[in-house]
Design an enzyme around this catalytic site. Structure first.
Site, PDB file in Angstrom:
ATOM      1  N   PRO A 181       0.848  -1.199   0.000  1.00 60.23           N
ATOM      2  CA  PRO A 181       0.000   0.000   0.000  1.00 60.23           C
ATOM      3  C   PRO A 181       0.878   1.240   0.000  1.00 60.23           C
ATOM      4  O   PRO A 181       1.878   1.288   0.732  1.00 60.23           O
ATOM      5  CB  PRO A 181      -0.809  -0.127   1.290  1.00 60.23           C
ATOM      6  CG  PRO A 181      -0.064  -1.084   2.141  1.00 60.23           C
ATOM      7  CD  PRO A 181       0.708  -1.975   1.231  1.00 60.23           C
ATOM      8  N   HIS A 182       0.543   2.201  -0.823  1.00 60.26           N
ATOM      9  CA  HIS A 182       1.382   3.401  -0.893  1.00 60.26           C
ATOM     10  C   HIS A 182       0.543   4.605  -1.294  1.00 60.26           C
ATOM     11  O   HIS A 182      -0.426   4.465  -2.036  1.00 60.26           O
ATOM     12  CB  HIS A 182       2.528   3.204  -1.892  1.00 60.26           C
ATOM     13  CG  HIS A 182       2.059   2.899  -3.281  1.00 60.26           C
ATOM     14  ND1 HIS A 182       1.725   1.629  -3.679  1.00 60.26           N
ATOM     15  CD2 HIS A 182       1.856   3.686  -4.352  1.00 60.26           C
ATOM     16  CE1 HIS A 182       1.347   1.655  -4.936  1.00 60.26           C
ATOM     17  NE2 HIS A 182       1.405   2.895  -5.380  1.00 60.26           N
ATOM     18  N   ALA A 183       0.910   5.748  -0.773  1.00 62.82           N
ATOM     19  CA  ALA A 183       0.204   6.979  -1.128  1.00 62.82           C
ATOM     20  C   ALA A 183       1.016   8.172  -0.663  1.00 62.82           C
ATOM     21  O   ALA A 183       1.881   8.054   0.210  1.00 62.82           O
ATOM     22  CB  ALA A 183      -1.173   7.015  -0.472  1.00 62.82           C
TER      23      ALA A 183
END
Lengths: 222, 114
Positions: free
Chosen positions: A136-138
């Site tokens: 997950p990345h943001a």
């Protein structure tokens, strides 16, 4: 004599570019590890004479003598940002748990805002890559610095992965929204490269502590 | 941070995500790594819903500024706008109404305090 040296000439330190941009701490670290390395590119003899002494092995360093440069992933992995065993098993609660951990370490200024961005990223497309891996990345305005959080789950987390299997290793990447950040994408690629092999994933899952995990990951780039 | 600012921050983060998902070079790289970016439409609908919750005048300002700057909502640190790195007058701090949104006098960006 035309030479660049890590030892004394600070201005020529950027000469041996490895093809990617570096931030200050990274450069400093690299220099500390390589400062004994002196490379002579000219055959001319200066006032002190050349150190290009033909026939002596130490005159020119070989490639194998150069220390390995750590990847951005290795530099961003920190013992404080490691969850050995996730408490929860659902995607949304796992994200919440991980963001809570980031908030504890003051990387997320407002946990709710960062969590919402990560949820929106999952709405864009699941970051469960399959084979028990999720990344997950943001980017969020409420993140103070680029960070990677590693979390493990021996039981597995339902993460809507592309292969439908539960996730055992979760690498969470967050970063502030700067105009250009090539390191962010590079870290994504490095994670994918580091865990592409099943034995490596197994070793990471079974590693007793964080330094062991770090060395397993580091070995993939050696 | 007040509600208006929270909504603006969420909007800015969403806009950045949509912009990056639509950037062909970046999208190609992410997809090559195995990440899916198929839900851009869904994000755009969420963005529209969020925009409707924001005060019209403030939203107009945000939209106008976002044509000039990548980041419109920026923090203040030590009385310095981290968008343009210009100092803000000390008098500003005393007169802030918690319900209002603070603007940088130099660049016009929307500010929030750390």
């Amino acid at each position: 004599m035309d030479l660049w040296s890590y030892g004394e000439a600070g201005k020529s330190l950027a000469a041996p570019s490895h093809g990617r941009s570096c931030e200050a701490p990274f450069t400093q670290k690299k220099l500390a590890r390589t400062e004994r390395f002196v490379y002579v590119t000219s055959t001319g003899s200066g006032p002190h004479g050349s150190n290009l002494n033909i026939g002596r092995k130490e005159a020119m360093p070989t490639i194998s003598a150069a220390p390995r440069i750590e990847t951005h992933l290795e530099l961003h992995l920190r013992p404080s940002l490691f969850i050995p065993e996730l408490k929860t098993r659902k995607k949304s609660s796992v994200l919440e748990e991980m963001v809570g951990h980031l908030a504890q370490h003051r990387i997320a200024r407002q946990a709710d805002a960062v969590l919402e961005v990560l949820r929106q990223r999952e709405a864009l497309g699941s970051t469960g890559l399959g084979k028990g891996i999720a990344v997950p990345h943001a980017r969020s305005t409420m993140v103070t610095e680029r960070a990677v959080l590693l979390a493990r789950s021996t039981k597995g987390v339902e993460f809507d992965s592309i292969d439908g299997n539960p996730v055992h290793l979760c690498f969470l990447i967050v970063a502030p929204p700067v105009d250009r950040d090539p390191i962010y994408l590079q870290m994504l690629a490095e994670i994918v490269k580091a865990v592409r092999l099943a034995p490596v994933r197994k070793r990471i899952l079974e590693a007793p502590d964080f330094p062991a995990i770090r060395s397993v990951i580091g070995a993939q780039f050696a | 941070m007040n509600d208006k600012l929270q909504a603006l921050v969420a909007l800015q983060d969403l806009d950045l995500m949509i912009r990056e998902a639509k950037d062909p070079e970046r999208a190609t790289r992410e997809e090559a790594l195995g990440f899916s970016l198929s839900g851009v439409d869904k994000l755009e609908r969420t963005r529209d819903r969020l925009a409707k919750q924001i005060d019209e005048q403030l939203l107009q300002r945000y939209e106008r500024m976002s044509r000039r700057f990548t980041r419109v909502v920026v923090p203040i640190e030590g009385r310095v706008c981290l968008g343009c790195f210009m100092g803000l007058p000390t008098a500003n701090r005393r007169n802030i109404d918690p319900g209002t949104v603070e603007l940088c006098e130099n660049c016009g960006r929307i500010l929030y305090r750390l």
